[in-house]
Design a protein around this motif. Sequence first.
Motif, PDB file in Angstrom:
ATOM      1  N   CYS A  85      -3.001   1.528   8.140  1.00 53.61           N
ATOM      2  CA  CYS A  85      -4.116   1.681   7.194  1.00 53.61           C
ATOM      3  C   CYS A  85      -5.468   1.558   7.883  1.00 53.61           C
ATOM      4  CB  CYS A  85      -3.977   0.750   5.993  1.00 53.61           C
ATOM      5  SG  CYS A  85      -3.763  -0.982   6.367  1.00 53.61           S
ATOM      6  N   LYS A 144       0.830  -1.200   0.000  1.00 55.16           N
ATOM      7  CA  LYS A 144       0.000   0.000   0.000  1.00 55.16           C
ATOM      8  C   LYS A 144       0.873   1.262   0.000  1.00 55.16           C
ATOM      9  CE  LYS A 144      -3.957  -2.137   2.315  1.00 55.16           C
ATOM     10  NZ  LYS A 144      -4.938  -1.994   3.415  1.00 55.16           N
ATOM     11  N   CYS A 204       1.429  -3.258   4.109  1.00 59.08           N
ATOM     12  CA  CYS A 204       0.391  -4.259   3.839  1.00 59.08           C
ATOM     13  C   CYS A 204       0.365  -4.599   2.349  1.00 59.08           C
ATOM     14  CB  CYS A 204      -0.977  -3.720   4.238  1.00 59.08           C
ATOM     15  SG  CYS A 204      -1.188  -3.636   6.009  1.00 59.08           S
ATOM     16  N   CYS A 242       1.974   2.004   4.089  1.00 58.44           N
ATOM     17  CA  CYS A 242       2.335   0.922   5.016  1.00 58.44           C
ATOM     18  C   CYS A 242       2.787  -0.276   4.185  1.00 58.44           C
ATOM     19  CB  CYS A 242       1.162   0.560   5.919  1.00 58.44           C
ATOM     20  SG  CYS A 242      -0.279  -0.054   5.025  1.00 58.44           S
ATOM     21  N   THR A 300      -4.379  -5.542   6.487  1.00 65.53           N
ATOM     22  CA  THR A 300      -4.531  -4.313   7.284  1.00 65.53           C
ATOM     23  C   THR A 300      -3.491  -4.264   8.388  1.00 65.53           C
ATOM     24  OG1 THR A 300      -6.100  -5.430   8.731  1.00 65.53           O
ATOM     25  CG2 THR A 300      -7.034  -4.163   6.922  1.00 65.53           C
ATOM     26  N   CYS A 301      -3.242  -3.061   8.889  1.00 64.70           N
ATOM     27  CA  CYS A 301      -2.303  -2.861   9.986  1.00 64.70           C
ATOM     28  C   CYS A 301      -2.706  -1.569  10.701  1.00 64.70           C
ATOM     29  CB  CYS A 301      -0.874  -2.786   9.454  1.00 64.70           C
ATOM     30  SG  CYS A 301      -0.519  -1.241   8.601  1.00 64.70           S
TER      31      CYS A 301
HETATM   32 ZN    ZN Z   1      -1.467  -1.389   6.425  1.00 60.12          ZN
END
Ligand code: ZN
Lengths: 480, 394
Positions: free
Chosen positions: A41, A20, A25, A23, A37-38
């Motif tokens: 995000c 992304k 991900c 980040c 996801t993290c």
């Molecule tokens: Zn992320």
Amino acid sequence: MEFEAVIGLEIHIELNCATKLFCDCPNNPGDEPNVNTCPVCLWFPGASPRLSRAALEKAALLCLGLNAEIQPVSAFDQKVYYYPDLPKGYQLSQAHLPLSRGGWIDITDEDGSAKRLRIHHIHMEEDVAKLVHEMEGRKPVSLVDFNRAGAPLVEIVTEPDFRTPHHAMEFLKALRAQVRNVGSSECSMENGTMRADANISIRTKGTSQMNTKVEVKNMNSVRHVGDAIAYEISRQSAAAQAGEKIVLHTRLWDPEKKVTTPMRAKFEGPCVPDPCVPVIKLSKKEIEELRARLPEMPADRAKRFVNQYGLSAEEASYLSADAEIAVYFENLIKEGVAPRAAMHWLTTQLMPAAKDRNQELSQAKVTPARLAALLKMLARDEINANAAREVLAHLFASDESPEAIVSAKGFKQVSDRGEIDSLIDKVLADQPGAVADFKNGQGKALGFLIGQAMQASGGKANPKVIREILTKKLEALCKA
Amino acid sequence: MDSVFFYRNNIKAASRSGALQKIKIALQPNISVAGWPTETGSNALAGFKALENATVAEHAVKAGAQLIGYTRMSEFGFGLKNSMAGSVLQKKAADVELVLDLAGEARLAALRAGVCGFKPRYGLLSRFGLAGLIPSMEAISILSMSIKNIRGILQAVAGADERDSSMPEGKTPDLKPTKIDPKKIKIGVIKDILREMPANERESFEKKLNELEKAGFAVKELSFPDFSQFLAVHQIVGSVEASSCAGRYDSVRYGKREPQAKNWNEMYLSSRGAAFGTLLKSYLIQGAYFQFESYAAYENACRLRARLVAQMKNLTAQADFIILPAVNQAASENPATLAETYTQFIYTAFANVTGQPVLFLPDKSGAGFQFTAARLGDGQLLSLGEYLQGGGEK
Ligand SMILES: [Zn+2]
């Protein structure tokens, strides 16, 4: 009163990066919901965005591929609005200092003349989460999938240089070819990796005034963009003829009914500089290093194909548009296939066959080397064209060499004169009627007899040898 | 309910070693420690537990420090209402406290507690794991009785952090003590501040200047006519950043969700209405006003900020250190409004606008003083502090 349209496009392209924008991900929006996801995000407290260098480079290559000027300083802003698909309350986008300014695409107008369509600027932004509306029993629920949140996008904003649906469609086709060529995105409107909105206004032909524009969204193919613009031009023209005032608003294209209908506009919030993502500075040296990574552009390649291989402008532009096809074509030539034969077999045989089998050229079993081996057998008269087409089908299914397939399946062309001689004698004996016709000056009897001889050989005889021997024998019969 | 602690950590590390092994650190609950209730003094984060350690917390623990708990803080650290910053040091329950400084809060808390307070330059400490409010201005600051402890913490936690991309890249700065020779040091004083001070405050400030001169320092008058504009710039830019920053607190994934709402929009509005306190709400609304209704004023404030930063750079080049008062004695101790809150920070907000380091030193007068320096002067400021406190290299 005659009207002309003033049209500009806003095109979103999803970059094909591994991660992304801010980040690490994976950038795979289609995966199981919310696996990619993290804290960044999902925008949890304490997380801070880190701009992906890979995304910046892909975006910059895209800009350079469209003749745009990369800005030495660009920066992210917060586009403020509140909606469940954007849980931090703003979208990171470049509103004030875009990554590039200027740029253009050259297209061919309907009358065959060249037309340059200019780009105003190109900026980067993050995608938002996806809302999924479902039924839980009889209760409607809205779910949020964050896989797409933070995916890297670029937006291309054109100048209002377009006048016709043709301009918009040609622009999008060339844009897709050029962006695919630099490798920044697949640019598929059907799969949603490219989305185009059109701003359309009309004015009395010959004037230069800029009137209230209407934005049209929801076109899922290049064709739809053309249709929607054509519809909108006639709708606005009719309204203007009837003395109605055009008001600024957004409309949705309905591909089923082929009309546009007004929609509620999304609230446009303010854009404030983002204090967290550092300002992007690209030195002249860095920009030149990126430029050096650019592959040959389709238009340049087409010119080269005309000069180097003697193709027509149309053939050359067709083969150049897609980097994959162009590379395949040139690999065939490197393997020793004549350019015209390479072009002919690639476009009329291999590409349709690959499409039927849903295969990409780069992944198909029919590598340039294997197809070249087959075409060289054809050129040496070891097989005929019919046989070559059949062998091609086998090449998609097996890993065997074309030579092995030809001998195993008995496709080898018979050029042995003795064999063909006796075969023809038999045909002449069996077809006295056709022989008589020929004697009476009916030329098409020759074609019939060649066909009979070919059939008698099981399709393997060399048609050139048949024609030569048959002609000699018939002439002898005539004299006798 | 504990009057000082919001959360106490009862788990003691088995064995600690490193430069900070004897140091107990208290933090504010806006600095993430994994699993702790990082609620930032706001109902908007009620029930939120940090997922990861903030870089500063992580580094401090690695250097052997013990994190003893979260102290009570004002909502998002803005202003001093409900903040107990400094108390933990007065009670000698901790050696060091990490406190967010958005406009001068950490320095005023140090004054209240009679301890030293250091706001490092912007970018010296990682902001990763900080649930902040004004990203371009706030700085995690260090309160302690001892400047030696402040330096020890800085040395352990400062430096580049790839998880905070707003930090400058490059090597960790040298924060070692340097020798202070008063005869070679010029201390600047901004005469435009002096001129505006009430007579009694001015008197005690001039007394301090005399003391410095007696100690051998050269005191030099400097001119900064625009100094008073720092506050307005801070208020406009700060509120705009706060408004964006707090946009994410929507009660959906944590915080208190209002149960009555019929749809998302209603839930969002009523939850935010219920979660934020009055002061913060007026700050966020002010920021939204500049974003939506008066963007040009915000742009002007940004331009003015750049000009003030340049003027301050020019000023710090004319002296080794600059001395300023810290407390505005005319300001209310319990401000009720946004405007009253800001009047507390007339002498402190400048450093948040420019990002330069500032050291607050307590003083027997009860008022205390701020010393500031050029942008990279963190190490020298601490050396000056140690010298003035009587513990430094002479
Ligand atoms: Zn992320």
